[in-house]
Every structure is written in C-alpha cells, then in structure tokens.
Design an enzyme around this catalytic site. Structure first.
Site, PDB file in Angstrom:
ATOM      1  N   ARG A  89       0.836  -1.205   0.000  1.00 39.72           N
ATOM      2  CA  ARG A  89       0.000   0.000   0.000  1.00 39.72           C
ATOM      3  C   ARG A  89       0.865   1.247   0.000  1.00 39.72           C
ATOM      4  O   ARG A  89       1.990   1.222   0.482  1.00 39.72           O
ATOM      5  CB  ARG A  89      -0.878   0.044   1.250  1.00 39.72           C
ATOM      6  CG  ARG A  89      -2.013  -0.906   1.140  1.00 39.72           C
ATOM      7  CD  ARG A  89      -2.837  -0.996   2.365  1.00 39.72           C
ATOM      8  NE  ARG A  89      -3.761  -2.097   2.188  1.00 39.72           N
ATOM      9  CZ  ARG A  89      -4.895  -2.008   1.527  1.00 39.72           C
ATOM     10  NH1 ARG A  89      -5.296  -0.848   1.039  1.00 39.72           N
ATOM     11  NH2 ARG A  89      -5.660  -3.062   1.360  1.00 39.72           N
ATOM     12  N   HIS A 107      12.427  -2.327  -3.266  1.00 38.36           N
ATOM     13  CA  HIS A 107      11.691  -2.574  -4.516  1.00 38.36           C
ATOM     14  C   HIS A 107      12.563  -3.406  -5.469  1.00 38.36           C
ATOM     15  O   HIS A 107      13.754  -3.144  -5.616  1.00 38.36           O
ATOM     16  CB  HIS A 107      11.325  -1.231  -5.164  1.00 38.36           C
ATOM     17  CG  HIS A 107      10.510  -1.401  -6.413  1.00 38.36           C
ATOM     18  ND1 HIS A 107       9.154  -1.669  -6.358  1.00 38.36           N
ATOM     19  CD2 HIS A 107      10.848  -1.367  -7.717  1.00 38.36           C
ATOM     20  CE1 HIS A 107       8.701  -1.793  -7.610  1.00 38.36           C
ATOM     21  NE2 HIS A 107       9.711  -1.609  -8.446  1.00 38.36           N
ATOM     22  N   ASP A 143       6.804   4.435  -5.282  1.00 35.27           N
ATOM     23  CA  ASP A 143       8.188   3.980  -5.511  1.00 35.27           C
ATOM     24  C   ASP A 143       9.078   5.092  -6.064  1.00 35.27           C
ATOM     25  O   ASP A 143      10.044   4.817  -6.799  1.00 35.27           O
ATOM     26  CB  ASP A 143       8.208   2.771  -6.474  1.00 35.27           C
ATOM     27  CG  ASP A 143       7.473   1.568  -5.901  1.00 35.27           C
ATOM     28  OD1 ASP A 143       7.511   1.381  -4.678  1.00 35.27           O
ATOM     29  OD2 ASP A 143       6.854   0.818  -6.683  1.00 35.27           O
TER      30      ASP A 143
HETATM   31  C1  GRF Z   1      10.317  -7.828  -2.452  1.00 37.44           C
HETATM   32  O1  GRF Z   1      10.717  -8.254  -3.707  1.00 37.44           O
HETATM   33  C2  GRF Z   1      10.267  -6.327  -2.380  1.00 37.44           C
HETATM   34  O2  GRF Z   1      11.166  -5.727  -3.229  1.00 37.44           O
HETATM   35  C3  GRF Z   1       8.863  -6.018  -2.827  1.00 37.44           C
HETATM   36  O3  GRF Z   1       8.079  -7.041  -2.305  1.00 37.44           O
HETATM   37  C4  GRF Z   1       8.876  -8.211  -2.149  1.00 37.44           C
HETATM   38  C5  GRF Z   1       8.729  -8.656  -0.738  1.00 37.44           C
HETATM   39  O4  GRF Z   1       9.277  -9.900  -0.543  1.00 37.44           O
HETATM   40  N1  GRF Z   1       8.461  -4.690  -2.407  1.00 37.44           N
HETATM   41  P1  GRF Z   1       9.241 -10.553   0.883  1.00 37.44           P
HETATM   42  O5  GRF Z   1       7.780 -10.515   1.377  1.00 37.44           O
HETATM   43  O6  GRF Z   1      10.148  -9.785   1.788  1.00 37.44           O
HETATM   44  O7  GRF Z   1       9.687 -11.958   0.661  1.00 37.44           O
END
Ligand code: GRF
Length: 198
Positions: A89, A107, A143
C-alpha cells in the site's frame, strides 16, 4: 537502540532476514513492531519471533483507518524508523508526515524503471539485460522517493520471473538491513532528489 517497525503484506523473506539479524545482534536496531494490512505468511514470522504485531485487514476497515490505527500503535511502541518490506500500500497523510524521511521501501527493480506491482515480470517482458534492487525513502509518490541504495542484478539466459526475483531478493536481503543501519545512524542526508551517505 533505535526502534523500528517493519510493514508487510506477503511472504516476509526480507522480514525473516531482519529478524534473524536482530536475534544475532547484527542489525543494530530493535524490531519493536510488525504491521500487516492482511493475514500473510510474514505475520507468522513475526509471531514466532515474539515481535508485537499490528494486524488488521485494511480491506475491512479502509486504508485511512488502518493507517491511523497503525500510527497510534507506532507511537505507543516508540518507533522511530519504518521499513516497508513487501508492503502493498501507498503510505499517505499523517503517517507519512510523522515519519518524513524515516520510511524505507525495498523494490525489486532499478528505479525509476518499473515501479509498482509486477516489477520483475515487467522488466523481463521489456527485455532488459540488467535489473536490480532499490532501497529508497518513501514520499507521496509510488516507488518514487530519493534512492538510498541500489544494486544491479544481471538477467541470465533462461531467466523467468521466479528465478530473477529470487536473485534480486538475495540482494534485497543485504541492501535493506544496510539502509536501515545507515538511516538509524543518521548517515543519510537528503538533498532534493538525492541522498548523500555521510
Ligand atoms: C520484495 O521483492 C520487495 O522488493 C517487494 O516485495 C517483495 C517482498 O518480498 N516490495 P518478501 O515478502 O520480503 O519476501
């Protein structure tokens, strides 16, 4: 020790890494709270680690009320810094104002390329040779806040979204803790769109 909160919506591999580092004393900050906007595997990781959780379904109560209640809990827990680790979110309003320049997001692309959902899939579909991971400060854009750390990950022949995402995630697991440590130590200065690490 700086008290941080980790906000999650999904599987929680970044959270698991942070919890592991905190337990071995290598994170240098305390995970005071985990907040989730839905039931998700990441919550289980927090519960097993004995970290206090705030878990209300944002779809049931609406995003504004969720953020207001979350802010209340963050204040009660004395949280100074927030990490978004797979939190699905956009942070807005008072929560963003109160934690200006104190919220990090991780990200899975080299921003500003491929913001939003499905970043890995979109990068592959575009045919990029190189993608990567970005940790940035959160502002009101999706982002789009100032970049703190970024690292490239090459696309290999035969990569699919899963294999590329997995290699990017292992980079995230290094960059997010590092960015948290830098921010907690007051070493990240924001100069317009840029950050300077002092
Ligand atoms: C990651 O790839 C992050 O970059 C993105 O969501 C994913 C989260 O992965 N925002 P996790 O839940 O920490 O395994």
């Amino acid at each position: 020790m700086t008290r941080i909160a980790v906000l999650v919506s999904g599987r929680g591999s970044n959270l698991a890494r942070l919890v592991q580092m905190a337990a071995s004393g290598d994170l240098g900050v305390q995970i005071a709270m985990v907040a989730a906007d839905r039931e998700c595997p990441a919550l289980q990781i927090a519960r097993e680690a004995g970290v206090p959780v705030f878990a209300e379904d944002a779809r049931a109560i609406g995003p504004e009320i969720w953020q207001a209640r979350c802010l209340e809990r963050l204040s009660q827990a004395g949280v100074e810094l927030i990490a978004l680790a797979g939190f699905m979110r956009v942070i807005r309003g008072e929560l963003l104002d109160r934690y200006a320049h104190a919220i990090l997001n991780v990200h899975p692309s080299l921003l500003p390329a491929f913001p939003g959902k499905d970043a890995v899939r979109n990068a592959l579909a575009h045919g990029v040779r190189v993608s990567g991971a970005t940790v940035h400060l959160v502002d009101e854009t999706l982002d789009g806040g100032p970049i703190v750390l970024q690292e490239a990950v090459p696309v290999l022949p035969g990569d699919d979204a899963d294999s590329l995402a997995e290699r990017i995630r292992s980079v995230e697991h290094r960059l997010l803790p590092q960015a948290i440590q830098l921010l907690a130590a007051g070493r990240v200065r924001v100069q317009g769109r840029r950050t300077v690490i002092v």
